[in-house]
Design a protein around this motif. Structure first.
Motif, PDB file in Angstrom:
ATOM      1  N   LEU A 140       0.851  -1.187   0.000  1.00 34.98           N
ATOM      2  CA  LEU A 140       0.000   0.000   0.000  1.00 34.98           C
ATOM      3  C   LEU A 140       0.885   1.234   0.000  1.00 34.98           C
ATOM      4  CD1 LEU A 140      -2.352  -1.588   2.598  1.00 34.98           C
ATOM      5  CD2 LEU A 140      -3.054  -0.928   0.303  1.00 34.98           C
ATOM      6  N   ARG A 141       0.727   2.059  -0.995  1.00 38.14           N
ATOM      7  CA  ARG A 141       1.543   3.269  -1.083  1.00 38.14           C
ATOM      8  C   ARG A 141       0.665   4.438  -1.514  1.00 38.14           C
ATOM      9  NH1 ARG A 141       7.448   1.471  -3.698  1.00 38.14           N
ATOM     10  NH2 ARG A 141       7.805  -0.206  -2.191  1.00 38.14           N
ATOM     11  N   ASN A 142       0.787   5.507  -0.761  1.00 37.18           N
ATOM     12  CA  ASN A 142      -0.004   6.688  -1.076  1.00 37.18           C
ATOM     13  C   ASN A 142       0.716   7.491  -2.162  1.00 37.18           C
ATOM     14  OD1 ASN A 142      -1.934   8.622  -1.026  1.00 37.18           O
ATOM     15  ND2 ASN A 142      -1.774   9.057   1.167  1.00 37.18           N
ATOM     16  N   GLU A 143       0.710   6.920  -3.366  1.00 39.45           N
ATOM     17  CA  GLU A 143       1.416   7.532  -4.494  1.00 39.45           C
ATOM     18  C   GLU A 143       0.744   8.845  -4.866  1.00 39.45           C
ATOM     19  OE1 GLU A 143       4.087   6.243  -5.976  1.00 39.45           O
ATOM     20  OE2 GLU A 143       4.085   4.076  -5.569  1.00 39.45           O
ATOM     21  N   LEU A 144       1.580   9.832  -5.177  1.00 44.51           N
ATOM     22  CA  LEU A 144       1.054  11.151  -5.552  1.00 44.51           C
ATOM     23  C   LEU A 144       0.251  11.058  -6.840  1.00 44.51           C
ATOM     24  CD1 LEU A 144       1.054  14.154  -4.885  1.00 44.51           C
ATOM     25  CD2 LEU A 144       3.167  14.381  -6.209  1.00 44.51           C
ATOM     26  N   MET A 151       0.218  -0.219 -13.691  1.00 41.70           N
ATOM     27  CA  MET A 151       1.674  -0.083 -13.579  1.00 41.70           C
ATOM     28  C   MET A 151       2.074   0.783 -12.379  1.00 41.70           C
ATOM     29  SD  MET A 151       2.653   0.254 -17.582  1.00 41.70           S
ATOM     30  CE  MET A 151       4.359   0.722 -17.313  1.00 41.70           C
ATOM     31  N   ARG A 152       1.185   1.627 -11.905  1.00 35.96           N
ATOM     32  CA  ARG A 152       1.466   2.348 -10.655  1.00 35.96           C
ATOM     33  C   ARG A 152       0.210   2.361  -9.808  1.00 35.96           C
ATOM     34  NH1 ARG A 152       5.382   4.727  -8.422  1.00 35.96           N
ATOM     35  NH2 ARG A 152       6.560   4.910 -10.360  1.00 35.96           N
ATOM     36  N   GLY A 153       0.156   1.405  -8.900  1.00 36.23           N
ATOM     37  CA  GLY A 153      -1.009   1.301  -8.047  1.00 36.23           C
ATOM     38  C   GLY A 153      -0.776   1.948  -6.697  1.00 36.23           C
ATOM     39  N   ARG A 154      -1.858   2.334  -6.058  1.00 36.75           N
ATOM     40  CA  ARG A 154      -1.760   2.723  -4.647  1.00 36.75           C
ATOM     41  C   ARG A 154      -1.834   1.464  -3.794  1.00 36.75           C
ATOM     42  NH1 ARG A 154      -4.663   7.720  -6.555  1.00 36.75           N
ATOM     43  NH2 ARG A 154      -3.037   9.281  -6.356  1.00 36.75           N
ATOM     44  N   ALA A 258      10.090   1.129 -17.979  1.00 35.12           N
ATOM     45  CA  ALA A 258       9.332   0.854 -16.750  1.00 35.12           C
ATOM     46  C   ALA A 258      10.199  -0.031 -15.865  1.00 35.12           C
ATOM     47  CB  ALA A 258       8.028   0.149 -17.082  1.00 35.12           C
ATOM     48  N   GLU A 259      10.265   0.316 -14.575  1.00 38.16           N
ATOM     49  CA  GLU A 259      11.069  -0.461 -13.625  1.00 38.16           C
ATOM     50  C   GLU A 259      10.264  -1.686 -13.182  1.00 38.16           C
ATOM     51  OE1 GLU A 259      12.392   1.701 -10.010  1.00 38.16           O
ATOM     52  OE2 GLU A 259      12.052  -0.210  -9.010  1.00 38.16           O
ATOM     53  N   VAL A 260      10.707  -2.853 -13.621  1.00 33.13           N
ATOM     54  CA  VAL A 260       9.963  -4.072 -13.286  1.00 33.13           C
ATOM     55  C   VAL A 260      10.563  -4.821 -12.099  1.00 33.13           C
ATOM     56  CG1 VAL A 260       8.909  -4.394 -15.564  1.00 33.13           C
ATOM     57  CG2 VAL A 260      11.189  -5.356 -15.105  1.00 33.13           C
TER      58      VAL A 260
HETATM   59  P1  ATP Z   1       9.139   3.447  -8.500  1.00 34.09           P
HETATM   60  O1  ATP Z   1      10.497   4.030  -8.671  1.00 34.09           O
HETATM   61  O2  ATP Z   1       8.517   2.981  -9.777  1.00 34.09           O
HETATM   62  O3  ATP Z   1       8.219   4.280  -7.673  1.00 34.09           O
HETATM   63  P2  ATP Z   1      10.193   2.004  -6.282  1.00 34.09           P
HETATM   64  O4  ATP Z   1      11.630   2.156  -6.589  1.00 34.09           O
HETATM   65  O5  ATP Z   1       9.585   2.824  -5.238  1.00 34.09           O
HETATM   66  O6  ATP Z   1       9.347   2.140  -7.653  1.00 34.09           O
HETATM   67  P3  ATP Z   1      10.550  -0.562  -4.999  1.00 34.09           P
HETATM   68  O7  ATP Z   1      10.283  -0.158  -3.626  1.00 34.09           O
HETATM   69  O8  ATP Z   1      11.945  -0.819  -5.431  1.00 34.09           O
HETATM   70  O9  ATP Z   1       9.858   0.476  -6.011  1.00 34.09           O
HETATM   71  O10 ATP Z   1       9.597  -1.785  -5.327  1.00 34.09           O
HETATM   72  C1  ATP Z   1       9.980  -2.953  -6.044  1.00 34.09           C
HETATM   73  C2  ATP Z   1       9.191  -3.072  -7.342  1.00 34.09           C
HETATM   74  O11 ATP Z   1       7.789  -2.913  -7.135  1.00 34.09           O
HETATM   75  C3  ATP Z   1       9.532  -1.990  -8.345  1.00 34.09           C
HETATM   76  O12 ATP Z   1      10.687  -2.334  -9.070  1.00 34.09           O
HETATM   77  C4  ATP Z   1       8.293  -1.955  -9.213  1.00 34.09           C
HETATM   78  O13 ATP Z   1       8.371  -2.950 -10.213  1.00 34.09           O
HETATM   79  C5  ATP Z   1       7.181  -2.306  -8.263  1.00 34.09           C
HETATM   80  N1  ATP Z   1       6.428  -1.113  -7.835  1.00 34.09           N
HETATM   81  C6  ATP Z   1       6.864  -0.099  -7.060  1.00 34.09           C
HETATM   82  N2  ATP Z   1       5.903   0.818  -6.844  1.00 34.09           N
HETATM   83  C7  ATP Z   1       4.810   0.365  -7.518  1.00 34.09           C
HETATM   84  C8  ATP Z   1       3.477   0.853  -7.673  1.00 34.09           C
HETATM   85  N3  ATP Z   1       3.090   1.974  -7.090  1.00 34.09           N
HETATM   86  N4  ATP Z   1       2.614   0.111  -8.419  1.00 34.09           N
HETATM   87  C9  ATP Z   1       3.002  -1.035  -9.005  1.00 34.09           C
HETATM   88  N5  ATP Z   1       4.240  -1.543  -8.884  1.00 34.09           N
HETATM   89  C10 ATP Z   1       5.136  -0.865  -8.162  1.00 34.09           C
END
Ligand code: ATP
Ligand code: MG
Length: 413
Positions: A140-144, A151-154, A258-260
């Protein structure tokens, strides 16, 4: 699975409140349901894809002797004050709440601190090391901003793995084994061609951490590539990396990615902060060495959609498709023979989505294209008369004809 029983339905148009192609297509085809921006539920179709991705990752993590567990989403504040990371300035994605008695709790955005607390209970001696554990967990992340669909979930699913070692050398060896295992994962997921091990910002003990970055227009990162030398550097560390790697900026190609996945070598930093210690062969107490390794399971699913979908809809590779084929029945006799084929394939363990609905052929074909199974098989009255049935590849769009027995052999062998 019979489509007449599938409770999700496809829709003719993409949802208007969704900007990301991955979420548009997944919603339109009935794989996910949007709860709110950045928050999605996965229907039976979507869950099948997730489980297939997880199966591949699980097999590869087990192969490097990691043990699966699952940790809680609710986390104690005290753990995080040990490392100073309860701070909203340091960690800007915290969701926090409190118990009825006022005790503050956080919702897990990572499990680095909680895993150390768990392992502290068990780690006594160097003989207990190394340890590697992993989980598939909803973070769970309170993404801005949450504008990239799944691909970017909360709320999203991450595979997070943590390893603990007695020596720096042992951690270094394991770290390389993880890189190799991750490469096998992305290979089996069908994105290895475009995925690069990328230098990124730190590592506590190392100058760089390593990200796995996949070339993808819908991604949010920029990476500098040297395809010939197989070098990739995240934009954020480009100046440092150029010096370190001895390459010239002009030789590098800037690509959207995209960072996977992301892996970190913490050295003993976290163990020192949280007192993760063990008794060495010398009888003395030592701080353990630790690494942390993530893969974004739901992000990978989104990246695969973005990379392979075409103007007609989703395109799944065989390894992660929810069903291997979509069986389309046309006409009365076609329906009877399709029933028979469905039964035969099911018995042999082949995953079939059987379009047994009373719909026009055009509707069924359009749905098959939108839903994206690797193969479509059409069993029609006309096919019965000619003895030839259509087998269509979703990826290439090519159709070949096969006899009934050849079809059975194609899927069962
Ligand atoms: P980002 O730079 O994209 O915000 P992060 O560096 O904060 O990611 P990590 O904490 O390293 O992410 O998390 C490990 C992996 O989880 C990431 O490499 C990415 O693939 C995935 N991930 C991170 N944040 C999210 C998100 N909000 N939604 C979906 N997948 C995510
Ligand atoms: Mg990262």
């Amino acid at each position: 699975m019979r489509m007449s029983q599938l409770f999700t339905k496809t829709s003719k148009t993409a949802p208007s409140d969704e900007m990301a192609k991955n979420a548009q297509l997944l919603i339109q085809a009935g794989y996910v349901h949007k709860t709110m921006a950045g928050v999605y539920s996965y229907t039976p179709l979507g869950l099948r894809v997730l489980e297939n991705i997880k199966r591949i990752v699980r097999e590869e993590m087990n192969a490097i002797d990691s043990q699966e567990l699952i940790m809680s989403s609710l986390q104690r504040k005290e753990l995080w004050t040990e490392t100073g990371r309860w701070s909203d300035e340091l960690v800007d994605v915290w969701f926090k709440s409190h118990l009825q008695d006022g005790t503050e709790v956080g919702f897990g955005w990572t499990h680095e601190e909680p895993i150390i607390e768990l392992l502290r209970n068990y780690l006594k001696s160097y003989k207990d090391l190394p340890i590697s554990v992993y989980q598939f967990q909803n973070k769970l992340r309170n993404e801005l901003r949450a504008k990239s669909g799944i691909m970017r979930g909360r709320e999203f699913i991450m595979k997070d793995m943590y390893s603990v070692h007695a020596t720096r050398e042992d951690l270094d060896v394991y770290y390389e084994a993880v890189i190799a295992a991750y490469k096998r994962c992305y290979d089996r997921l069908g994105i290895d061609q475009d995925t690069y091990v990328t230098f990124a910002s730190g590592g506590a003990f190392t100058k760089f951490s390593h990200e796995f970055q996949t070339i993808c227009e819908a991604g949010e990162d920029y990476v500098y590539l040297h395809r010939g030398k197989n070098i990739a550097v995240n934009e954020e560390v480009i100046d440092d990396a150029i010096v370190e790697l001895g390459v010239d900026r002009s030789e590098l190609e800037k690509v959207k990615t995209a960072e996977v996945g992301n892996i970190f070598n913490f050295g003993t930093q976290k163990s020192e902060e949280m007192k993760l210690v063990f008794t060495g062969e010398d009888g003395q107490q030592h701080y353990a060495y630790m690494g942390s390794y993530g893969i974004g399971i739901t992000r990978v699913m989104g990246v695969i959609v973005e990379k392979f979908a075409d103007e007609k809809g989703l395109v799944w590779t065989e390894n992660i498709a929810p069903f291997k084929l979509q069986l389309v029945a046309i006409g009365e006799r076609g329906g009877e023979l399709a029933n028979q084929l469905y039964g035969t394939l099911m018995k042999a363990g082949v995953e079939v989505l059987y379009d047994d609905r009373a719909e026009r052929p055009g509707v069924k074909f359009a749905d098959a294209e939108l839903m994206g199974m690797p193969w479509r098989v059409t069993i029609s009255d006309r096919g019965i008369d000619s003895g030839e049935f259509e087998l269509t590849s979703r990826q290439t769009g090519e159709t070949v004809t096969k006899s009934y027995d050849e079809l059975v052999a194609f899927f069962i062998d």
